[in-house]
Scaffold this motif. Structure first.
Motif, PDB file in Angstrom:
ATOM      1  N   ARG A  69     -26.791 -33.452  64.166  1.00 24.91           N
ATOM      2  CA  ARG A  69     -27.336 -32.316  65.324  1.00 24.91           C
ATOM      3  C   ARG A  69     -26.634 -33.688  66.000  1.00 24.91           C
ATOM      4  O   ARG A  69     -27.676 -34.540  66.735  1.00 24.91           O
ATOM      5  N   VAL A  70     -25.929 -32.037  67.211  1.00 27.82           N
ATOM      6  CA  VAL A  70     -25.214 -33.135  68.047  1.00 27.82           C
ATOM      7  C   VAL A  70     -26.136 -32.345  69.675  1.00 27.82           C
ATOM      8  O   VAL A  70     -25.376 -31.416  69.531  1.00 27.82           O
ATOM      9  N   GLN A  71     -26.670 -33.305  70.209  1.00 23.24           N
ATOM     10  CA  GLN A  71     -26.872 -32.133  72.128  1.00 23.24           C
ATOM     11  C   GLN A  71     -25.596 -33.330  72.985  1.00 23.24           C
ATOM     12  O   GLN A  71     -25.366 -34.444  72.779  1.00 23.24           O
ATOM     13  N   LEU A  72     -25.348 -32.149  73.124  1.00 25.64           N
ATOM     14  CA  LEU A  72     -23.396 -32.526  74.072  1.00 25.64           C
ATOM     15  C   LEU A  72     -24.507 -32.786  75.698  1.00 25.64           C
ATOM     16  O   LEU A  72     -25.570 -32.049  75.821  1.00 25.64           O
ATOM     17  N   PRO A  73     -24.271 -33.237  76.273  1.00 23.90           N
ATOM     18  CA  PRO A  73     -24.628 -33.314  77.732  1.00 23.90           C
ATOM     19  C   PRO A  73     -24.903 -32.466  78.808  1.00 23.90           C
ATOM     20  O   PRO A  73     -25.915 -32.228  79.540  1.00 23.90           O
ATOM     21  N   ASP A  74     -24.399 -30.881  78.552  1.00 21.73           N
ATOM     22  CA  ASP A  74     -24.969 -30.016  78.773  1.00 21.73           C
ATOM     23  C   ASP A  74     -26.118 -29.092  78.563  1.00 21.73           C
ATOM     24  O   ASP A  74     -26.673 -27.934  78.273  1.00 21.73           O
ATOM     25  N   LEU A  75     -26.938 -30.455  76.862  1.00 22.59           N
ATOM     26  CA  LEU A  75     -28.380 -30.100  76.140  1.00 22.59           C
ATOM     27  C   LEU A  75     -27.841 -29.130  74.909  1.00 22.59           C
ATOM     28  O   LEU A  75     -28.988 -28.330  74.326  1.00 22.59           O
ATOM     29  N   ARG A  76     -26.707 -27.837  74.797  1.00 23.41           N
ATOM     30  CA  ARG A  76     -26.363 -27.534  74.161  1.00 23.41           C
ATOM     31  C   ARG A  76     -26.506 -28.733  72.787  1.00 23.41           C
ATOM     32  O   ARG A  76     -25.660 -29.923  72.401  1.00 23.41           O
ATOM     33  N   VAL A  77     -26.623 -27.780  71.190  1.00 23.88           N
ATOM     34  CA  VAL A  77     -26.695 -28.544  70.344  1.00 23.88           C
ATOM     35  C   VAL A  77     -25.928 -27.393  69.485  1.00 23.88           C
ATOM     36  O   VAL A  77     -26.220 -26.319  69.314  1.00 23.88           O
ATOM     37  N   LEU A  78     -25.339 -28.379  68.411  1.00 27.50           N
ATOM     38  CA  LEU A  78     -24.691 -27.954  67.418  1.00 27.50           C
ATOM     39  C   LEU A  78     -24.650 -28.897  66.432  1.00 27.50           C
ATOM     40  O   LEU A  78     -24.891 -30.135  66.236  1.00 27.50           O
ATOM     41  N   ASP A  79     -24.380 -27.820  64.870  1.00 30.13           N
ATOM     42  CA  ASP A  79     -23.966 -28.825  63.595  1.00 30.13           C
ATOM     43  C   ASP A  79     -22.581 -29.075  64.206  1.00 30.13           C
ATOM     44  O   ASP A  79     -21.871 -28.192  63.663  1.00 30.13           O
ATOM     45  N   TYR A  80     -23.249 -30.562  63.501  1.00 30.84           N
ATOM     46  CA  TYR A  80     -21.200 -31.549  63.232  1.00 30.84           C
ATOM     47  C   TYR A  80     -21.507 -32.059  61.721  1.00 30.84           C
ATOM     48  O   TYR A  80     -22.692 -32.924  61.615  1.00 30.84           O
ATOM     49  N   ARG A  81     -20.375 -32.206  60.815  1.00 26.07           N
ATOM     50  CA  ARG A  81     -20.242 -32.570  59.480  1.00 26.07           C
ATOM     51  C   ARG A  81     -19.319 -34.157  60.523  1.00 26.07           C
ATOM     52  O   ARG A  81     -18.315 -33.945  60.837  1.00 26.07           O
ATOM     53  N   VAL A  82     -20.282 -34.980  59.766  1.00 26.36           N
ATOM     54  CA  VAL A  82     -19.996 -36.078  60.230  1.00 26.36           C
ATOM     55  C   VAL A  82     -20.318 -37.673  59.078  1.00 26.36           C
ATOM     56  O   VAL A  82     -20.981 -37.296  58.300  1.00 26.36           O
ATOM     57  N   ASN A  83     -19.499 -38.347  59.245  1.00 28.43           N
ATOM     58  CA  ASN A  83     -18.745 -39.610  58.333  1.00 28.43           C
ATOM     59  C   ASN A  83     -20.169 -40.270  58.713  1.00 28.43           C
ATOM     60  O   ASN A  83     -20.225 -41.651  58.885  1.00 28.43           O
ATOM     61  N   PHE A  84     -21.319 -40.346  57.412  1.00 26.38           N
ATOM     62  CA  PHE A  84     -22.916 -41.188  58.350  1.00 26.38           C
ATOM     63  C   PHE A  84     -22.072 -42.450  57.618  1.00 26.38           C
ATOM     64  O   PHE A  84     -23.146 -43.363  57.789  1.00 26.38           O
ATOM     65  N   SER A  85     -20.644 -42.888  56.492  1.00 30.97           N
ATOM     66  CA  SER A  85     -21.169 -44.373  56.136  1.00 30.97           C
ATOM     67  C   SER A  85     -19.644 -45.058  57.043  1.00 30.97           C
ATOM     68  O   SER A  85     -19.942 -46.390  56.948  1.00 30.97           O
ATOM     69  N   ALA A  86     -19.282 -44.261  58.178  1.00 32.77           N
ATOM     70  CA  ALA A  86     -18.395 -44.581  58.811  1.00 32.77           C
ATOM     71  C   ALA A  86     -18.953 -45.075  60.004  1.00 32.77           C
ATOM     72  O   ALA A  86     -20.094 -45.356  60.650  1.00 32.77           O
ATOM     73  N   LYS A  87     -18.103 -46.331  60.788  1.00 35.45           N
ATOM     74  CA  LYS A  87     -18.448 -46.449  62.489  1.00 35.45           C
ATOM     75  C   LYS A  87     -19.219 -46.057  63.354  1.00 35.45           C
ATOM     76  O   LYS A  87     -18.030 -45.039  63.754  1.00 35.45           O
ATOM     77  N   THR A  88     -19.948 -46.333  63.713  1.00 35.09           N
ATOM     78  CA  THR A  88     -20.883 -44.864  65.158  1.00 35.09           C
ATOM     79  C   THR A  88     -19.153 -45.069  65.547  1.00 35.09           C
ATOM     80  O   THR A  88     -18.896 -43.795  66.697  1.00 35.09           O
ATOM     81  N   PHE A  89     -18.718 -45.615  66.023  1.00 37.60           N
ATOM     82  CA  PHE A  89     -17.448 -45.484  67.058  1.00 37.60           C
ATOM     83  C   PHE A  89     -16.307 -44.783  66.441  1.00 37.60           C
ATOM     84  O   PHE A  89     -15.445 -43.757  67.188  1.00 37.60           O
ATOM     85  N   GLY A  90     -16.247 -44.983  65.392  1.00 40.36           N
ATOM     86  CA  GLY A  90     -15.128 -43.835  65.047  1.00 40.36           C
ATOM     87  C   GLY A  90     -15.875 -42.433  64.668  1.00 40.36           C
ATOM     88  O   GLY A  90     -15.428 -41.730  65.004  1.00 40.36           O
ATOM     89  N   ALA A  91     -16.921 -42.431  64.618  1.00 42.76           N
ATOM     90  CA  ALA A  91     -17.297 -41.358  64.231  1.00 42.76           C
ATOM     91  C   ALA A  91     -17.734 -40.452  65.791  1.00 42.76           C
ATOM     92  O   ALA A  91     -16.796 -39.341  65.779  1.00 42.76           O
TER      93      ALA A  91
END
Length: 716
Positions: free
Chosen positions: A90-112
């Protein structure tokens, strides 16, 4: 250790998709990839390519499939998970909206973050990062005084236990306030400890992940967070789950207000120390998301981390500009930056204009079409580039003496000057100022200029220039913090006061450029003066009549910080409407850019604070990190004690054993420990800003991730 055969032993692995535990017979010299092949049933019609081994007790991924179990340190008492690498975040954007997003949990955070920004149509993803949501409770103590964080570990047989978290720079636990849970082990692992990736209820109203969603795509509608409003039909694309283009278009225009529960959780720091503690939640860019205590369906905040915004272009950056505007807006409303009353009303007026233009925006008109509609046959890209080149070659003024490269541009006038902190007309002295070659020269009279040595000479290169303006009092001033001429010593502080805003605009622009090593001959001088005049004009009492708007339809809570609401009381709405008359002609994109520009002009903009202790000192102090310098600051007042610029820095590194950071400059070494966050956060900010400074329009703008990690990753 249970021996099954010669040099073999049993290894327990939980296949999380099937909730099945398998016990494999393995050898220490067996490769991790071979172990994964043993787990997979070739007759099962399932794609296992996105799966990898996760070691909960060590909190690491075993993604190097060519390494052996011995090399990875896996033994018979180890318990591993075979689980998907892409999970829903769950990603909260700067405008405070939240979206569910598929992210690679094994990759470095910068790459994600890079992949996330690519899908969201945000250029220059290196300026952003992910952080854990910080709550008001986290601002009461420094990180160094908090108990060590524990992470839950659960086995398939229902056994659950806690282990100390790994040594990373993220110390804020994900709490039930952001994940709709009771904060127990059941949140992640289910009631019997078996369900590793169970989805908790979300307070944001987001929809759980749909089946067969490809990695790296937004998977839900965040509209459940927002209140209905006029023009809400323009956000219908979220509800319909329609194409991704609609999704990006809607990110370029945000709803004007979040739901009450989201706004109630916003953090408002009250002191400089609390502002410093806001920075505890930044994730380590060199570690994966899962290694930092984040699990599926947890919430992270996507924010602009580095306050140096490269090449903001309305044609290509509709989403980026809007999200940057939203982050600026909430930093003002949450009192993260100090503003005068005039500045606060200017921000409120610009925000009101953005909302007004959004309501007038025809359905289906995206930002790029709006820009085309506004151009009315203006210059195309080639003409604009030629005009810019002409200005660069001719310098400010476009010809005449301005184009004479043998002439050195100068400024001169009578101004007031003083060294002491108390700035009054009685304590300040009147001098004749001249500015040339990045220096201020002060003479007692105009007649002495050029004939005698100056009474005072100030080198402006590398200085700090801070506005000191209060329109209501007719006060126009500049504070200059000048680096010492010698090897050591604190900065020298000077105050310059002007009789008019015209004087202020010209000299302020000159000092800002001089601090960057650029003279009055620089092509940006005239635009800098014009920009300063424009910001001052927007803060003045409006000359035009306000729009015919019913004050009862305006909620001042949406436009003013709590402190300013208390100060203005019942006059707040009318003052906002009066100030709006100054900006009522601005188009939507122009209003957002003006807001960002005004935000960047605030004295405290772009300084990230940390509570630190210098080596050998018992007193807590503040460290400010900016795009070109670090500053030693007073903990209570925020006064700058000393400034070190990056261009005088030779090296910076961390002693991980004693958690101290050392920065080597040409003339001294600075050693300190960080109390409000891990020293790795400071290390990453400095390295990140140095990476940002390497960008230019002339260079190939392919993102160099390897260089970013070299500058920010440190060593362990």
């Amino acid at each position: 250790m249970i021996h099954v055969g010669e040099n073999t032993w049993n290894l327990r692995i939980l296949i999380t998709d099937l909730q099945v535990e398998k016990t494999l017979r393995v050898r220490g010299d067996q490769h991790i990839g071979g172990v994964m092949l043993q787990l997979v049933d070739p007759e099962m019609p399932k794609d296992w390519s996105d799966h990898a081994l996760w070691w909960p007790a060590r909190n690491i991924w075993l993604t190097r499939t060519r390494s052996t179990l011995d090399q990875a340190g896996v033994q018979s008492d180890s318990f591993l998970y075979f689980t998907p690498m892409h999970k829903t975040l769950r990603v909260q954007l700067p405008d405070l909206r939240v979206l569910d997003y598929r992210v690679n949990f094994s990759a470095k955070t910068f790459g994600a973050v890079v992949n996330l920004c690519k899908d969201l149509d945000i250029r220059y993803p290196e300026e952003l990062s992910l952080c854990k949501p910080v709550e008001q409770e986290h601002l009461k103590k420094n990180f160094s005084k908090l108990p060590p964080k524990l992470i839950p570990v659960a086995e398939a047989n229902g056994t659950a236990y806690l282990l100390p978290a790994p040594d990373t720079n993220s110390f804020v636990p994900i709490t039930n306030a952001y994940n709709g849970s009771n904060g127990s082990l059941d949140r992640t692992y289910g009631q019997n400890g078996n369900n590793l990736m169970s989805a908790p209820h979300s307070p944001y109203g987001t929809t759980p992940r749909r089946a067969a969603t490809a990695p790296g795509t937004p998977v839900s509608s965040p509209t459940g967070t927002w209140k209905p409003q006029n023009g809400a039909s323009s956000y219908a694309a979220y509800d319909t789950g329609s194409n991704y283009g609609d999704f990006q278009e809607n990110l370029a225009v945000s709803p004007r207000s979040p739901s009450p529960d989201v706004r109630a959780r916003l953090v408002r720091p009250k002191t400089l120390v609390q502002k410093a503690r806001l920075n505890v939640g930044w994730l380590d860019s060199s570690l994966s998301i899962m290694e930092q205590g984040v699990r599926e369906y947890d919430t992270l905040c996507l924010r602009f981390k580095y306050y140096t915004f490269f090449d903001l272009n309305p044609k290509y950056d509709q989403v980026r500009i809007n999200q940057l505007y939203e982050q600026a807006k909430w930093s003002i409303l949450n009192e993260e930056l100090d503003c005068t009353e005039e500045e606060t009303l200017m921000f409120a007026a610009l925000q009101f204009q953005v909302n007004h233009q959004t309501d007038l925006r025809p359905p289906g008109l995206d930002a790029s079409n709006e820009l085309s509609a506004q151009s009315n046959g203006g210059d195309d890209d080639i003409d604009s580039a030629l005009n810019e080149l002409q200005i660069t070659l001719e310098g400010p003024g476009g010809g005449g003496d301005a184009g004479n490269i043998t002439r050195i541009p100068e400024l001169s006038d009578y101004l007031r000057f003083q060294k002491s902190h108390l700035f009054t007309l009685k304590s300040s002295k009147r001098y004749f100022f001249t500015y040339r070659d990045l220096h201020l020269y002060l003479y007692k009279t105009q007649e002495e200029a050029g004939r005698t040595a100056p009474s005072i000479s100030i080198n402006l290169r590398g200085c700090e220039v801070t506005p000191d303006v209060h329109l209501a009092q007719g006060k126009f001033g500049i504070r200059l913090e000048v680096p010492p001429e010698g090897r050591n010593g604190p900065n020298s502080e000077f105050w310059v006061r002007f009789d008019s805003e015209e004087q202020y605009a010209k000299w302020m622009a000159a000092c800002r450029l001089a601090a960057k090593g650029r003279s009055l001959a620089d092509s940006s001088y005239d635009s800098e003066v014009s920009s300063i005049r424009s910001l001052l004009q927007m803060q003045k009492p409006a000359q035009a009549a306000p729009l015919n708007i019913n004050p009862r339809s305006v909620d001042a809570v949406d436009y003013l910080s709590p402190k300013m609401l208390r100060k203005l009381s019942g006059k707040a709405v009318q003052r906002i409407l009066d100030a709006h008359a100054n900006v009522r002609q601005l188009q939507l994109m122009d209003a957002k850019l003006k807001y960002i520009q005004a935000w960047q002009s605030l004295p405290d903009f772009g300084v990230t604070l940390f509570v630190i202790k210098f080596d050998g000192h018992k007193k807590e102090e503040l460290l400010g990190v900016a795009h070109n310098r670090i500053m030693r600051m007073d903990l209570n007042t925020g006064d700058h004690i000393k400034t070190w610029r990056y261009n005088t820095m030779k090296a910076w590194n961390v002693n991980w054993g004693i958690k101290c950071m050392m920065i080597q400059f040409h003339d001294e070494n600075v050693v300190f420990s960080c109390l409000s966050a891990d020293c790795k956060v400071v290390h990453e900010f400095i390295g990140g800003y140095i990476f940002m400074s390497m960008r230019s329009k002339e260079n190939n703008q392919t993102l160099n991730e390897e260089m970013f990690h070299k500058l920010t990753g440190g060593w362990s």
